[in-house]
Design a protein around this motif. Structure first.
Motif, PDB file in Angstrom:
ATOM      1  N   GLN A 123      42.568  35.830  36.716  1.00 24.50           N
ATOM      2  CA  GLN A 123      43.385  36.929  37.189  1.00 24.50           C
ATOM      3  C   GLN A 123      42.912  37.350  38.580  1.00 24.50           C
ATOM      4  O   GLN A 123      41.735  37.630  38.791  1.00 24.50           O
ATOM      5  N   VAL A 124      43.850  37.410  39.503  1.00 27.57           N
ATOM      6  CA  VAL A 124      43.518  37.766  40.879  1.00 27.57           C
ATOM      7  C   VAL A 124      43.376  39.278  41.000  1.00 27.57           C
ATOM      8  O   VAL A 124      44.215  40.031  40.499  1.00 27.57           O
ATOM      9  N   GLN A 125      42.322  39.701  41.670  1.00 25.15           N
ATOM     10  CA  GLN A 125      42.112  41.123  41.929  1.00 25.15           C
ATOM     11  C   GLN A 125      41.875  41.352  43.413  1.00 25.15           C
ATOM     12  O   GLN A 125      41.157  40.580  44.058  1.00 25.15           O
ATOM     13  N   LEU A 126      42.475  42.405  43.917  1.00 23.81           N
ATOM     14  CA  LEU A 126      42.286  42.823  45.303  1.00 23.81           C
ATOM     15  C   LEU A 126      41.683  44.222  45.296  1.00 23.81           C
ATOM     16  O   LEU A 126      42.216  45.130  44.638  1.00 23.81           O
ATOM     17  N   VAL A 127      40.590  44.389  46.019  1.00 21.04           N
ATOM     18  CA  VAL A 127      39.918  45.679  46.063  1.00 21.04           C
ATOM     19  C   VAL A 127      39.764  46.107  47.515  1.00 21.04           C
ATOM     20  O   VAL A 127      39.077  45.429  48.296  1.00 21.04           O
ATOM     21  N   THR A 174      38.601  47.006  54.409  1.00 24.01           N
ATOM     22  CA  THR A 174      38.262  45.692  53.870  1.00 24.01           C
ATOM     23  C   THR A 174      39.015  45.466  52.571  1.00 24.01           C
ATOM     24  O   THR A 174      39.153  46.382  51.755  1.00 24.01           O
ATOM     25  N   CYS A 175      39.488  44.254  52.383  1.00 24.88           N
ATOM     26  CA  CYS A 175      40.138  43.872  51.140  1.00 24.88           C
ATOM     27  C   CYS A 175      39.446  42.614  50.617  1.00 24.88           C
ATOM     28  O   CYS A 175      39.518  41.560  51.247  1.00 24.88           O
ATOM     29  N   ALA A 176      38.792  42.760  49.497  1.00 30.62           N
ATOM     30  CA  ALA A 176      38.096  41.636  48.878  1.00 30.62           C
ATOM     31  C   ALA A 176      38.943  41.077  47.741  1.00 30.62           C
ATOM     32  O   ALA A 176      39.386  41.824  46.870  1.00 30.62           O
ATOM     33  N   VAL A 177      39.149  39.775  47.785  1.00 23.93           N
ATOM     34  CA  VAL A 177      39.985  39.099  46.785  1.00 23.93           C
ATOM     35  C   VAL A 177      39.105  38.269  45.865  1.00 23.93           C
ATOM     36  O   VAL A 177      38.237  37.529  46.326  1.00 23.93           O
ATOM     37  N   THR A 219      41.238  30.407  43.356  1.00 22.45           N
ATOM     38  CA  THR A 219      40.466  29.280  43.854  1.00 22.45           C
ATOM     39  C   THR A 219      40.853  28.865  45.258  1.00 22.45           C
ATOM     40  O   THR A 219      40.157  28.086  45.880  1.00 22.45           O
ATOM     41  N   SER A 220      41.965  29.382  45.763  1.00 20.78           N
ATOM     42  CA  SER A 220      42.410  29.003  47.099  1.00 20.78           C
ATOM     43  C   SER A 220      42.574  30.239  47.971  1.00 20.78           C
ATOM     44  O   SER A 220      43.017  31.282  47.498  1.00 20.78           O
ATOM     45  N   SER A 221      42.225  30.101  49.222  1.00 27.45           N
ATOM     46  CA  SER A 221      42.418  31.205  50.157  1.00 27.45           C
ATOM     47  C   SER A 221      43.609  30.936  51.084  1.00 27.45           C
ATOM     48  O   SER A 221      43.808  31.648  52.054  1.00 27.45           O
ATOM     49  N   ASN A 261      38.037  33.437  55.494  1.00 22.36           N
ATOM     50  CA  ASN A 261      38.475  32.610  54.370  1.00 22.36           C
ATOM     51  C   ASN A 261      37.313  32.173  53.487  1.00 22.36           C
ATOM     52  O   ASN A 261      37.500  31.894  52.305  1.00 22.36           O
ATOM     53  N   THR A 262      36.133  32.114  54.046  1.00 23.16           N
ATOM     54  CA  THR A 262      34.972  31.712  53.241  1.00 23.16           C
ATOM     55  C   THR A 262      34.563  32.817  52.269  1.00 23.16           C
ATOM     56  O   THR A 262      33.912  32.553  51.266  1.00 23.16           O
ATOM     57  N   LYS A 263      34.939  34.037  52.598  1.00 31.10           N
ATOM     58  CA  LYS A 263      34.589  35.173  51.740  1.00 31.10           C
ATOM     59  C   LYS A 263      35.790  35.739  50.998  1.00 31.10           C
ATOM     60  O   LYS A 263      35.650  36.750  50.287  1.00 31.10           O
ATOM     61  N   ASN A 264      36.968  35.127  51.180  1.00 26.36           N
ATOM     62  CA  ASN A 264      38.192  35.648  50.552  1.00 26.36           C
ATOM     63  C   ASN A 264      38.375  37.129  50.855  1.00 26.36           C
ATOM     64  O   ASN A 264      38.636  37.942  49.962  1.00 26.36           O
ATOM     65  N   THR A 265      38.233  37.460  52.120  1.00 22.67           N
ATOM     66  CA  THR A 265      38.285  38.855  52.548  1.00 22.67           C
ATOM     67  C   THR A 265      39.191  38.993  53.760  1.00 22.67           C
ATOM     68  O   THR A 265      39.194  38.134  54.638  1.00 22.67           O
ATOM     69  N   VAL A 266      39.934  40.088  53.771  1.00 20.17           N
ATOM     70  CA  VAL A 266      40.766  40.399  54.933  1.00 20.17           C
ATOM     71  C   VAL A 266      40.405  41.800  55.408  1.00 20.17           C
ATOM     72  O   VAL A 266      40.030  42.664  54.605  1.00 20.17           O
ATOM     73  N   TYR A 267      40.494  42.003  56.704  1.00 15.88           N
ATOM     74  CA  TYR A 267      40.084  43.256  57.318  1.00 15.88           C
ATOM     75  C   TYR A 267      41.239  43.860  58.115  1.00 15.88           C
ATOM     76  O   TYR A 267      42.130  43.160  58.567  1.00 15.88           O
TER      77      TYR A 267
END
Length: 122
Positions: free
Chosen positions: A1-5, A21-24, A28-30, A73-79
């Motif tokens: 289950q995908v979660q975005l925080v 910051t949004c951590a996903v 398995t794929s970014s 993309n290596t951290k599955n994070t968007v700012y």
């Protein structure tokens, strides 16, 4: 289950800056487009910015030149770097992932975060 925080919201004075910051997790794929939206009190949710896996970005007119979206993309994070904030930027900011239909501005996104409050005081 995908979660975005989302995190990084808060109270800031006019002209100040915040970085959201949004951590996903849970996927398995970014290789998905990511987006930021916001919803002010009494208003509909609106598009803020988006970024594709390639790094291509798109911004809503009210934030152009003030906000910058980026991703790791290596951290599955968007700012979302927000500068020169004003009262009209006060809203709950939401992160979204994987556009499944339509455009980034008005389309259907698959996954959403719970939001983080940004309040700009004069």
């Amino acid at each position: 289950q995908v979660q975005l925080v989302e995190s990084g919201g808060g109270l800031v004075q006019t002209g100040g800056s915040l970085r959201l910051t949004c951590a996903v997790s849970g996927r398995t794929s970014s290789r998905y487009v990511m987006g930021w939206f916001r919803q002010a009190p009494g208003k509909e949710r609106e598009f803020v910015a988006s970024i594709w896996f390639s790094g291509t970005t798109y911004y809503a007119d009210p934030v152009k030149g003030r906000f910058t979206i980026s991703r790791d993309n290596t951290k599955n994070t968007v700012y979302l770097q927000m500068n020169n904030l004003n009262a009209e930027d006060t809203a709950v900011y939401y992160c979204a992932e994987e556009l499944i239909l339509g455009t980034v501005v008005s389309g259907t996104w698959k996954n959403w975060g719970q939001g983080t409050q940004v309040t700009v005081s004069s």
